[in-house]
Design a protein around this motif. Structure first.
Motif, PDB file in Angstrom:
ATOM      1  N   LEU B  11      -7.788 -47.398  52.532  1.00  0.00           N
ATOM      2  CA  LEU B  11      -7.844 -47.807  50.933  1.00  0.00           C
ATOM      3  C   LEU B  11      -7.380 -46.081  50.251  1.00  0.00           C
ATOM      4  O   LEU B  11      -7.915 -44.959  50.743  1.00  0.00           O
ATOM      5  CB  LEU B  11      -8.883 -47.895  50.539  1.00  0.00           C
ATOM      6  CG  LEU B  11      -9.210 -49.284  50.755  1.00  0.00           C
ATOM      7  CD1 LEU B  11     -10.765 -49.755  50.631  1.00  0.00           C
ATOM      8  CD2 LEU B  11      -8.619 -50.156  50.154  1.00  0.00           C
ATOM      9  N   THR B  13      -6.388 -43.971  46.482  1.00  0.00           N
ATOM     10  CA  THR B  13      -6.106 -43.942  45.146  1.00  0.00           C
ATOM     11  C   THR B  13      -5.788 -42.548  44.577  1.00  0.00           C
ATOM     12  O   THR B  13      -6.200 -41.423  44.996  1.00  0.00           O
ATOM     13  CB  THR B  13      -7.109 -44.443  44.282  1.00  0.00           C
ATOM     14  OG1 THR B  13      -6.947 -44.826  42.885  1.00  0.00           O
ATOM     15  CG2 THR B  13      -8.477 -43.633  43.973  1.00  0.00           C
ATOM     16  N   ASP B  14      -4.723 -42.856  43.602  1.00  0.00           N
ATOM     17  CA  ASP B  14      -4.082 -41.387  43.105  1.00  0.00           C
ATOM     18  C   ASP B  14      -3.654 -41.624  41.564  1.00  0.00           C
ATOM     19  O   ASP B  14      -2.853 -42.698  41.376  1.00  0.00           O
ATOM     20  CB  ASP B  14      -2.998 -41.093  43.934  1.00  0.00           C
ATOM     21  CG  ASP B  14      -2.680 -39.527  43.340  1.00  0.00           C
ATOM     22  OD1 ASP B  14      -3.401 -38.641  43.607  1.00  0.00           O
ATOM     23  OD2 ASP B  14      -1.569 -39.157  43.164  1.00  0.00           O
ATOM     24  N   VAL B  15      -4.017 -40.831  40.780  1.00  0.00           N
ATOM     25  CA  VAL B  15      -3.519 -41.162  39.305  1.00  0.00           C
ATOM     26  C   VAL B  15      -2.842 -40.117  38.535  1.00  0.00           C
ATOM     27  O   VAL B  15      -2.584 -38.832  39.166  1.00  0.00           O
ATOM     28  CB  VAL B  15      -4.791 -40.913  38.416  1.00  0.00           C
ATOM     29  CG1 VAL B  15      -4.390 -41.377  36.866  1.00  0.00           C
ATOM     30  CG2 VAL B  15      -6.002 -41.640  39.042  1.00  0.00           C
ATOM     31  N   ALA B 103      -2.711 -45.394  37.408  1.00  0.00           N
ATOM     32  CA  ALA B 103      -3.574 -45.268  38.431  1.00  0.00           C
ATOM     33  C   ALA B 103      -3.230 -46.218  39.445  1.00  0.00           C
ATOM     34  O   ALA B 103      -3.036 -47.347  39.092  1.00  0.00           O
ATOM     35  CB  ALA B 103      -4.990 -45.389  37.969  1.00  0.00           C
ATOM     36  N   THR B 105      -4.128 -47.752  43.510  1.00  0.00           N
ATOM     37  CA  THR B 105      -4.646 -47.963  44.473  1.00  0.00           C
ATOM     38  C   THR B 105      -3.805 -48.364  45.516  1.00  0.00           C
ATOM     39  O   THR B 105      -3.304 -49.531  45.420  1.00  0.00           O
ATOM     40  CB  THR B 105      -6.229 -48.630  44.380  1.00  0.00           C
ATOM     41  OG1 THR B 105      -6.709 -47.956  43.435  1.00  0.00           O
ATOM     42  CG2 THR B 105      -6.930 -48.947  45.517  1.00  0.00           C
TER      43      THR B 105
END
Lengths: 295, 295
Positions: B11, B13-15, B103, B105
């Protein structure tokens, strides 16, 4: 890297935005983190799954105090410990933005269960609910009445209506009830985030059924809202039917199944053009839509 | 509900935030979606995993045109199809915010592989890289020179430097190379999102090793940046060493392993106080930090 014991993962994501979704004048940092966790945990529970981890993507202005971020982290951890033991924040992102937002992705395990969708309700099922109804919306209404500018008024409200405001600011939905409902044979389920009527309409449409709510089944909810908030009967009923943010679990069960602990009957599932009724009368679907909202 | 064939999920995540991370004056909507997907796909690849799904949480002002959101969706789908066939958007959220943010994921499967961390590099390993270096930063520099106000200047730049700008606006990092590197025995890996020096320093610190870059190994990158952008030697070298956003894969391999296809040697791993050197000389870690950035 997160374990997926039965070879599948349940995934959901939900963003809280300063302004539309929360005000720093009303919420403590730990409450922001708690609510961000609780709402996503409820989404996992509504599939019949057990939450195993959260990813948290925070965006914040460059002027943000570290204490605010620490408070959010504390609230995320506390909500996981209280509502979903074994679950915690396993990763995330932190980046600069003009707007403070908390985007949570929750991961869950079905532990071999079939996922509970919105589309499985069948005529003859019982419509049931686990959790509270209307209190979160009533708390929000009192906060709007107090406004943001008058710090003393907000503090007084927080002191005098602590339990009610907690329903809005740091809710504790019955996360455990999700897997329990799935094990008991729930045919459809979701968490009531946008209001009982709107979310019930989602089940009605996805399943192609009529949901008939019993007005008498809501009496206790209406009375609880009135007692906790001082709202009149009409406003309390509106909060129960359309308020949202309670994040309890609305589920349908076959009629021959005993309702699992925590659930109470709200009405019946019938055949017909998809709709939500109250004692047989049509109700328009009202509820929260962030793009249509006036606030 | 997403499959997790080997009982685990990777997993990340990056915005991306309008302002700090992108400008609508420079990027087409489809490029925003493409880049949001590509950067997260690179993060999955850098663990040695194969991307299996994306969750996308979009926040946007109420005045946002639907065409912008459709363009972002198109770009997300196109990047998945091109860079990670079989992966796609499997869910998400859309909510109102003063600030446009994307955003993502990303979820991946290791397909039985051990995850490749940052901490496994050992003295004697070879430091290698798959992808381009410096072009994304050079493209960004030309965009800043053109500014946001002069629409004609931006359009001219997009026409005259299309290939270079694509490296910045819609990058195509070597996603396939991630699992290939893991299978070949990579001991440490990450994607170069914040600049070669900063990301190399992360491996050096996590692994407790010295990474010695060979200046000659960067000659072709510097020449490519100069040719594509017109930057002088010093600026081109700065873009290669510190620019970031190339999202290629920086990895360490045991010396007795043939470098897998797509990777080229950049330097050596040695014992010593964690540091990144260039031909044996110390280099300060410079790179992208959204909270320290002036823009």
């Amino acid at each position: 890297v997160l374990a997926a014991p039965d070879g599948r993962v349940v995934l959901t994501t939900d963003v809280m935005v300063e302004g539309p979704d929360f005000r720093r004048a009303w919420s403590l940092p730990a409450e922001l983190g708690w609510k961000a966790a609780a709402t996503n945990l409820a989404d996992v529970a509504a599939m019949g799954a057990r939450a195993t981890g959260l990813l948290v993507a925070l965006t914040a202005p460059g002027s943000t105090q570290v204490a605010l971020l620490e408070g959010i982290a504390d609230g995320l951890a506390a909500a996981c410990a209280a509502l979903a033991p074994g679950c915690g924040v396993v990763g995330g992102d932190l980046t600069r933005s003009p707007t403070l937002t908390i985007a949570v992705t929750a991961i869950g395990s079905l532990d071999g269960r079939a996922p509970v969708l919105r589309s499985g309700a069948r005529p003859g099922d019982v419509l049931a609910y686990a959790g509270r109804l209307g209190l979160a919306a009533a708390g929000l209404r009192l906060l709007f009445d107090a406004g943001e500018a008058d710090v003393a008024a907000v503090q007084r409200l927080r002191a005098e209506r602590a339990d009610l405001l907690a329903e809005q600011l740091a809710p504790s939905p019955p996360i455990d009830a999700g897997p329990v409902a799935a094990d008991a044979g729930a045919t459809a389920m979701l968490d009531v985030s946008d209001g009982l009527l709107l979310d019930a309409t989602r089940i009605a449409r996805a399943s192609g059924v009529v949901l008939d709510l019993h007005r008498a089944a809501l009496d206790a909810d209406v009375a609880a809202v009135r007692a906790a908030s001082g709202l009149d009967l009409q406003a309390a009923l509106a909060a129960v039917l359309g308020g949202g943010e309670d994040h309890g679990l609305l589920a349908c069960f076959p009629a021959d199944v005993p309702l699992p602990v925590g659930f109470r009957r709200l009405g019946d599932v019938r055949s017909g053009e998809p709709a939500v009724l109250l004692d047989g009368d049509p109700l328009a679907a009202a509820g929260w839509d962030s793009f249509a909202a006036e606030h």
